[in-house]
Design a protein around this motif. Structure first.
Motif, PDB file in Angstrom:
ATOM      1  N   ASP A 169       0.823  -1.211   0.000  1.00 17.50           N
ATOM      2  CA  ASP A 169       0.000   0.000   0.000  1.00 17.50           C
ATOM      3  C   ASP A 169       0.856   1.260   0.000  1.00 17.50           C
ATOM      4  O   ASP A 169       0.590   2.208  -0.744  1.00 17.50           O
ATOM      5  CB  ASP A 169      -0.922  -0.004   1.221  1.00 17.50           C
ATOM      6  CG  ASP A 169      -1.984  -1.084   1.127  1.00 17.50           C
ATOM      7  OD1 ASP A 169      -2.255  -1.543   0.005  1.00 17.50           O
ATOM      8  OD2 ASP A 169      -2.527  -1.477   2.179  1.00 17.50           O
ATOM      9  N   GLY A 170       1.883   1.277   0.841  1.00 15.52           N
ATOM     10  CA  GLY A 170       2.753   2.444   0.883  1.00 15.52           C
ATOM     11  C   GLY A 170       3.528   2.638  -0.407  1.00 15.52           C
ATOM     12  O   GLY A 170       3.677   3.761  -0.902  1.00 15.52           O
ATOM     13  N   LYS A 171       4.024   1.553  -0.988  1.00 13.34           N
ATOM     14  CA  LYS A 171       4.776   1.646  -2.235  1.00 13.34           C
ATOM     15  C   LYS A 171       3.866   2.066  -3.387  1.00 13.34           C
ATOM     16  O   LYS A 171       4.280   2.817  -4.275  1.00 13.34           O
ATOM     17  CB  LYS A 171       5.423   0.296  -2.549  1.00 13.34           C
ATOM     18  CG  LYS A 171       6.495  -0.128  -1.555  1.00 13.34           C
ATOM     19  CD  LYS A 171       7.682   0.836  -1.565  1.00 13.34           C
ATOM     20  CE  LYS A 171       8.772   0.366  -0.619  1.00 13.34           C
ATOM     21  NZ  LYS A 171       9.915   1.317  -0.584  1.00 13.34           N
ATOM     22  N   ARG A 172       2.621   1.590  -3.390  1.00 17.93           N
ATOM     23  CA  ARG A 172       1.693   1.962  -4.461  1.00 17.93           C
ATOM     24  C   ARG A 172       1.368   3.447  -4.402  1.00 17.93           C
ATOM     25  O   ARG A 172       1.347   4.126  -5.443  1.00 17.93           O
ATOM     26  CB  ARG A 172       0.419   1.136  -4.364  1.00 17.93           C
ATOM     27  CG  ARG A 172      -0.576   1.424  -5.500  1.00 17.93           C
ATOM     28  CD  ARG A 172      -1.863   0.663  -5.349  1.00 17.93           C
ATOM     29  NE  ARG A 172      -1.644  -0.766  -5.353  1.00 17.93           N
ATOM     30  CZ  ARG A 172      -1.769  -1.552  -4.285  1.00 17.93           C
ATOM     31  NH1 ARG A 172      -2.117  -1.012  -3.116  1.00 17.93           N
ATOM     32  NH2 ARG A 172      -1.561  -2.843  -4.371  1.00 17.93           N
ATOM     33  N   LEU A 173       1.090   3.956  -3.221  1.00 18.08           N
ATOM     34  CA  LEU A 173       0.790   5.379  -3.094  1.00 18.08           C
ATOM     35  C   LEU A 173       1.990   6.223  -3.489  1.00 18.08           C
ATOM     36  O   LEU A 173       1.851   7.234  -4.190  1.00 18.08           O
ATOM     37  CB  LEU A 173       0.363   5.698  -1.657  1.00 18.08           C
ATOM     38  CG  LEU A 173       0.085   7.173  -1.359  1.00 18.08           C
ATOM     39  CD1 LEU A 173      -1.022   7.706  -2.248  1.00 18.08           C
ATOM     40  CD2 LEU A 173      -0.261   7.367   0.107  1.00 18.08           C
ATOM     41  N   GLN A 174       3.177   5.829  -3.058  1.00 14.50           N
ATOM     42  CA  GLN A 174       4.378   6.569  -3.418  1.00 14.50           C
ATOM     43  C   GLN A 174       4.603   6.560  -4.930  1.00 14.50           C
ATOM     44  O   GLN A 174       4.928   7.586  -5.528  1.00 14.50           O
ATOM     45  CB  GLN A 174       5.591   5.982  -2.694  1.00 14.50           C
ATOM     46  CG  GLN A 174       6.889   6.735  -2.955  1.00 14.50           C
ATOM     47  CD  GLN A 174       8.050   6.147  -2.161  1.00 14.50           C
ATOM     48  OE1 GLN A 174       7.901   5.180  -1.429  1.00 14.50           O
ATOM     49  NE2 GLN A 174       9.209   6.731  -2.322  1.00 14.50           N
ATOM     50  N   SER A 175       4.406   5.415  -5.559  1.00 15.60           N
ATOM     51  CA  SER A 175       4.586   5.318  -6.997  1.00 15.60           C
ATOM     52  C   SER A 175       3.547   6.147  -7.751  1.00 15.60           C
ATOM     53  O   SER A 175       3.861   6.808  -8.753  1.00 15.60           O
ATOM     54  CB  SER A 175       4.509   3.851  -7.430  1.00 15.60           C
ATOM     55  OG  SER A 175       4.623   3.721  -8.823  1.00 15.60           O
ATOM     56  N   LEU A 176       2.299   6.139  -7.271  1.00 19.07           N
ATOM     57  CA  LEU A 176       1.256   6.927  -7.919  1.00 19.07           C
ATOM     58  C   LEU A 176       1.540   8.422  -7.834  1.00 19.07           C
ATOM     59  O   LEU A 176       1.390   9.158  -8.814  1.00 19.07           O
ATOM     60  CB  LEU A 176      -0.098   6.614  -7.274  1.00 19.07           C
ATOM     61  CG  LEU A 176      -0.944   5.511  -7.921  1.00 19.07           C
ATOM     62  CD1 LEU A 176      -2.154   5.204  -7.067  1.00 19.07           C
ATOM     63  CD2 LEU A 176      -1.369   5.909  -9.321  1.00 19.07           C
ATOM     64  N   LEU A 177       1.964   8.886  -6.668  1.00 21.11           N
ATOM     65  CA  LEU A 177       2.249  10.307  -6.503  1.00 21.11           C
ATOM     66  C   LEU A 177       3.460  10.724  -7.320  1.00 21.11           C
ATOM     67  O   LEU A 177       3.508  11.837  -7.855  1.00 21.11           O
ATOM     68  CB  LEU A 177       2.466  10.628  -5.020  1.00 21.11           C
ATOM     69  CG  LEU A 177       1.228  10.494  -4.127  1.00 21.11           C
ATOM     70  CD1 LEU A 177       1.580  10.784  -2.678  1.00 21.11           C
ATOM     71  CD2 LEU A 177       0.111  11.423  -4.591  1.00 21.11           C
ATOM     72  N   LEU A 178       4.456   9.854  -7.448  1.00 23.13           N
ATOM     73  CA  LEU A 178       5.617  10.166  -8.281  1.00 23.13           C
ATOM     74  C   LEU A 178       5.222  10.304  -9.744  1.00 23.13           C
ATOM     75  O   LEU A 178       5.674  11.220 -10.439  1.00 23.13           O
ATOM     76  CB  LEU A 178       6.690   9.090  -8.120  1.00 23.13           C
ATOM     77  CG  LEU A 178       7.518   9.128  -6.833  1.00 23.13           C
ATOM     78  CD1 LEU A 178       8.434   7.917  -6.754  1.00 23.13           C
ATOM     79  CD2 LEU A 178       8.346  10.415  -6.758  1.00 23.13           C
ATOM     80  N   ASP A 179       4.370   9.416 -10.213  1.00 24.56           N
ATOM     81  CA  ASP A 179       3.894   9.517 -11.594  1.00 24.56           C
ATOM     82  C   ASP A 179       2.978  10.715 -11.786  1.00 24.56           C
ATOM     83  O   ASP A 179       2.996  11.365 -12.835  1.00 24.56           O
ATOM     84  CB  ASP A 179       3.160   8.241 -11.998  1.00 24.56           C
ATOM     85  CG  ASP A 179       4.108   7.116 -12.363  1.00 24.56           C
ATOM     86  OD1 ASP A 179       5.303   7.404 -12.575  1.00 24.56           O
ATOM     87  OD2 ASP A 179       3.669   5.956 -12.418  1.00 24.56           O
TER      88      ASP A 179
END
Length: 242
Positions: A169-179
């Motif tokens: 969950d944390g990695k997905r949110l971080q990846s989404l915000l980076l994109d």
């Protein structure tokens, strides 16, 4: 307008439907998949069936931050992202956008924002966020402050154990915000300091009470803040500024 999935598949399987003009052929080649994507990702900003004035201001500020790679649809759309993703697939393909954001507000989910991304013209993943306190770019607090330059890329800072110890969950949110905020290729050979004019900090705070977002379940509170970067001369006579 971007070519549809049928047009893409047809031009590859039927030689008789190949474009006759070189200009059209270059456009189709540019919009097709690339080994290394160089251009920024387009973002489509949409309003749900019910959208408050405050959430409309959120979309306008996101468009200002992502200009010229963001497009805002002014009309409301009957889109329910977690029930049917077909309208999102259609609109993102039509507007040649690989990222999207949907703002809505109702009694059960006030000030709701869904951000996500697509792959091969289909929704890949998305996440739902609730905005509890928002300060816009045009509020009195920020009058007279320096705004970001158009096309500049931000520095992203993620603070908190949630992004490192919370699994997928944390990695997905971080990846989404980076994109969403970045949208360019992650690895770069060099950095121009003149283009670093703002920093976006995302801090994972404590656990919100169930009454904060009205959903009846506890959730993590994220603080998203934007800072202006001011470079000063290095007093030790170095080439890199402070």
């Amino acid at each position: 307008m971007a070519p549809t999935e049928y047009q893409r598949s047809t031009r590859l399987t039927d030689p008789s439907l190949q474009p006759k003009k070189a200009r059209i052929a270059r456009y189709l080649a540019a919009t097709g998949p690339q080994i290394v994507e160089r251009k920024a990702k387009g973002i489509l900003l949409m309003k749900g069936t019910s959208c408050s004035q405050r959430m409309g201001d959120v979309l306008k500020d996101l468009r200002s931050m992502k200009a010229p790679y963001a497009k805002l649809l002014t009309k409301k759309n009957a889109i329910y992202p977690f029930e049917d993703t077909a309208p999102i697939d259609f609109l993102t393909t039509k507007n040649d956008s690989s990222m999207f954001a949907i703002a809505s507000s109702n009694k059960k989910r006030p000030n709701n924002l869904v951000i996500g991304r697509t792959f091969d013209h289909q929704v890949l993943d998305m996440i739902e966020l609730g905005i509890t306190r928002y300060v816009g770019l045009h509020d009195d607090k920020y009058k007279g402050t320096i705004k970001k330059r158009i096309g500049s890329k931000p520095l992203m800072v993620f603070v908190g154990d949630y992004f490192h110890n919370n699994g997928a969950d944390g990695k997905r949110l971080q990846s989404l915000l980076l994109d969403f905020y970045g949208g360019f290729e992650r690895s770069v050979a060099s950095i121009s300091l003149a283009g670093l004019d703002h920093v976006i900090s995302v801090t994972a705070g404590g656990i919100a009470t169930p009454s904060v977002n009205g959903t009846g379940t506890a959730s993590v509170v994220f603080h998203v803040r934007t800072y202006h970067v001011k470079l000063k001369k290095n007093p030790s006579a170095g080439k890199a500024p402070l």
